[in-house]
Design an enzyme around this catalytic site. Structure first.
Site, mmCIF file in Angstrom:
data_model
loop_
_atom_site.group_PDB
_atom_site.id
_atom_site.type_symbol
_atom_site.label_atom_id
_atom_site.label_comp_id
_atom_site.label_asym_id
_atom_site.label_seq_id
_atom_site.Cartn_x
_atom_site.Cartn_y
_atom_site.Cartn_z
ATOM 1 N N SER A 95 0.846 -1.194 0.000
ATOM 2 C CA SER A 95 0.000 0.000 0.000
ATOM 3 C C SER A 95 0.885 1.249 0.000
ATOM 4 O O SER A 95 1.746 1.384 -0.873
ATOM 5 C CB SER A 95 -0.955 -0.034 1.200
ATOM 6 O OG SER A 95 -1.896 1.012 1.137
ATOM 7 N N ARG B 136 -12.721 6.592 9.163
ATOM 8 C CA ARG B 136 -12.199 5.225 9.189
ATOM 9 C C ARG B 136 -13.213 4.239 8.619
ATOM 10 O O ARG B 136 -12.848 3.270 7.951
ATOM 11 C CB ARG B 136 -11.834 4.838 10.620
ATOM 12 C CG ARG B 136 -11.277 3.430 10.757
ATOM 13 C CD ARG B 136 -9.948 3.273 10.031
ATOM 14 N NE ARG B 136 -9.326 1.994 10.355
ATOM 15 C CZ ARG B 136 -8.105 1.639 9.986
ATOM 16 N NH1 ARG B 136 -7.374 2.477 9.281
ATOM 17 N NH2 ARG B 136 -7.614 0.467 10.322
ATOM 18 N N ASP C 7 -8.848 -6.013 -5.108
ATOM 19 C CA ASP C 7 -8.490 -4.732 -4.507
ATOM 20 C C ASP C 7 -9.205 -3.593 -5.235
ATOM 21 O O ASP C 7 -8.961 -3.344 -6.406
ATOM 22 C CB ASP C 7 -6.970 -4.535 -4.592
ATOM 23 C CG ASP C 7 -6.465 -3.319 -3.824
ATOM 24 O OD1 ASP C 7 -7.289 -2.457 -3.445
ATOM 25 O OD2 ASP C 7 -5.245 -3.227 -3.608
ATOM 26 N N HIS D 62 -7.970 -4.850 -0.622
ATOM 27 C CA HIS D 62 -6.702 -4.164 -0.402
ATOM 28 C C HIS D 62 -5.959 -4.735 0.802
ATOM 29 O O HIS D 62 -4.726 -4.753 0.823
ATOM 30 C CB HIS D 62 -6.966 -2.673 -0.199
ATOM 31 C CG HIS D 62 -5.724 -1.830 -0.181
ATOM 32 N ND1 HIS D 62 -4.904 -1.684 -1.283
ATOM 33 C CD2 HIS D 62 -5.147 -1.099 0.820
ATOM 34 C CE1 HIS D 62 -3.883 -0.896 -0.975
ATOM 35 N NE2 HIS D 62 -4.002 -0.547 0.289
#
Length: 494
Positions: A219, A294, A435, A472
């Site tokens: 990432s 979040r 992803d 992801h």
């Protein structure tokens, strides 16, 4: 199969009955236990003197000697301190900085077995447990003695908390040496290249390592890993980038933009100035905005097929009437993830580092612009006796304006020129088809820009959805495909 832990965490949000209005309303009013919970947290925070550790020192001259550790104490790390200014790609400067790091294994006499592990956006340096911190790390099962992926009996592993973070490295919550107060939104904008230059000081100056065996990351860490090879091609042998990219894509930028907007809309964010001070020791962090940001981020981290298999469209109780608070299992999962994270990570670090990801660019034109900006910044800083000054920010020459690419071919050629230092390195690129945040075609693009099938030094691994449904976050969970690919690549030629 539904997680027992998840169900228990979710039960507090189950419908608690109905609050009847005092008038002659046709229907009774609902209860909102999810909002009640947020209000309880806010009231609790009001009663606390401070919401991050080591910030209770009254004297600012003492405070500036202790960078705060946000949220839970992340123990067990060491700190590298650099007293030389770091001039940044977007015109800022850090007069000094700290990098928190942890190590596993032993550095050999030749200093040839070191591997630098780069983290994602919100991770600390604690990738694996140790005697100093026995808590499992975020890559616990990927690392260990005789581990087939990252073997600590063979490699000397180094993991840092990124510059701009909040787990020991200098970031927005740290104290500006100019006045001993938290930087807050006075913290300068960072590029991934800036983060790498800070890490390189740790590697070269503190450890005295001339050449890393490997740079490994996923990432944001995958971006950093590629950057290390671009910035310091003579100082690293192998590069591993999982779920990274060569330049951020508009779809990823859009997803992170929404997260930042939600967080900044929290009135407690206060334009970044929410840290406790002597005058206002009971400031409340933007925990509600952070929780919601979040939750949005979590949607981008996992995949729809995984959630279908885990949660489906099941509700907590089909016999209870629907409510506006979480009552689908997927809603309770997101709510739990957001609440857990909201006070464990600094909101400003989240904002800054997510923007850093948006700005990521390995192109030659970016390198030229940033080098010119750093020279201008250094000149302004030295002529103004330790201050950059406003003139650098407000007066931008025509030459500094970003050149707009006129075609896809031109943009790709620009990227290829910027990535040229990587073409002679051994590189592993891993992509995941499930992803949604950094789609697999972005990893395929890295491979192609480095020569693709015509460059034997570059390897590409792509996980089909049948191999991984984790989206992801696959790099955190998949020992067989992601871990196995990394382990085999590191062992080749070793």
């Amino acid at each position: 199969m539904k997680s027992t832990t998840l169900l228990l965490a979710a039960k507090r949000y189950a419908p608690q009955g109905i609050v009847r209005s005092s008038g002659s309303s046709t229907n009774p009013a609902m209860r909102f236990p999810c909002l009640d919970k947020l209000e309880e947290i806010t009231e609790h925070l009001k009663s606390q003197k401070s919401f991050y550790n080591e910030s209770d020192v009254a004297d600012n001259t003492q405070r500036q000697n202790k960078d705060p550790i946000y949220g839970k104490v992340k123990s067990g790390f060491q700190v590298f301190e650099s007293d030389r200014p770091l001039f940044l790609d977007y015109g800022g400067v850090l007069p000094s900085f700290r990098i928190a790091y942890e190590t596993w294994g032993k550095l050999n006499k030749e200093k040839s077995n070191a591997i630098l592990i780069h983290t994602g956006l919100s991770a600390s340096s604690h990738a694996h447990s140790s005697d100093a911190n026995k808590q499992p790390g975020w890559w616990e099962d990927f690392i260990g003695h005789n581990n087939s992926i990252l073997d600590t009996s063979k490699w000397f592993l180094i993991c840092t908390n990124v510059l701009g973070g909040c787990y020991g490295s200098t970031g927005p919550a740290s104290f500006d040496p100019a006045d001993g107060m938290p930087y807050a939104s006075r913290f300068p904008m960072l590029s991934v290249q800036d983060i790498i230059r800070a890490q390189h000081r740790l590697i070269s100056e503190h450890f005295g390592i001339d050449k890393l065996y490997a740079s490994v990351g996923c990432s944001l860490g995958g971006m950093q890993s590629l950057c290390y090879g671009q910035q310091f091609p003579d100082n690293v042998h192998k590069i591993v980038s999982v779920s990274g990219c060569a330049r951020s894509h508009p779809s990823s930028i859009a997803m992170r933009h929404v997260q930042r907007q939600v967080l900044m809309a929290d009135p407690n964010w206060n334009r970044g100035f929410y840290y406790p001070t002597q005058e206002q020791p009971h400031r409340i962090p933007p925990h509600i905005g952070m929780k919601l940001a979040r939750e949005i981020a979590t949607v981008t981290y996992r995949s729809g097929p995984e959630w279908e298999s885990r949660f489906g469209t099941e509700r907590l109780d089909d016999e209870c009437p629907p409510v506006l608070c979480p009552d689908f299992l997927i809603e309770t999962y997101l709510d739990h993830q957001g609440e857990k994270f909201s006070l464990e990570y600094d909101a400003n670090s989240f904002l800054y580092l997510s923007k850093t990801m948006d700005l990521f660019d390995l192109s030659q034109s970016h390198l030229v612009r940033s080098e010119r900006k750093r020279r201008e910044t250094q000149k302004a800083y030295e002529s103004n006796e330790g201050h950059v000054g406003r003139s650098l920010d407000s007066h931008r020459s025509h030459a500094m304006k970003r050149r707009r690419t006129t075609s896809t071919e031109e943009a790709r050629a620009d990227l290829a020129r910027g990535m040229a230092p990587l073409r002679d390195k051994e590189v592993l690129v891993v992509g995941v088809k499930s992803d949604g945040l950094m789609p697999h075609w972005q990893q395929r693009e890295i491979y192609d820009l480095l020569g693709g099938d015509n460059n034997r030094k570059v390897k590409f691994t792509e996980l089909a959805e049948s191999d991984s449904l984790y989206g992801h976050d696959t790099f955190l969970l998949d020992l067989e495909h992601v871990g196995g690919s990394i382990g085999r690549f590191l062992r080749e030629g070793a």
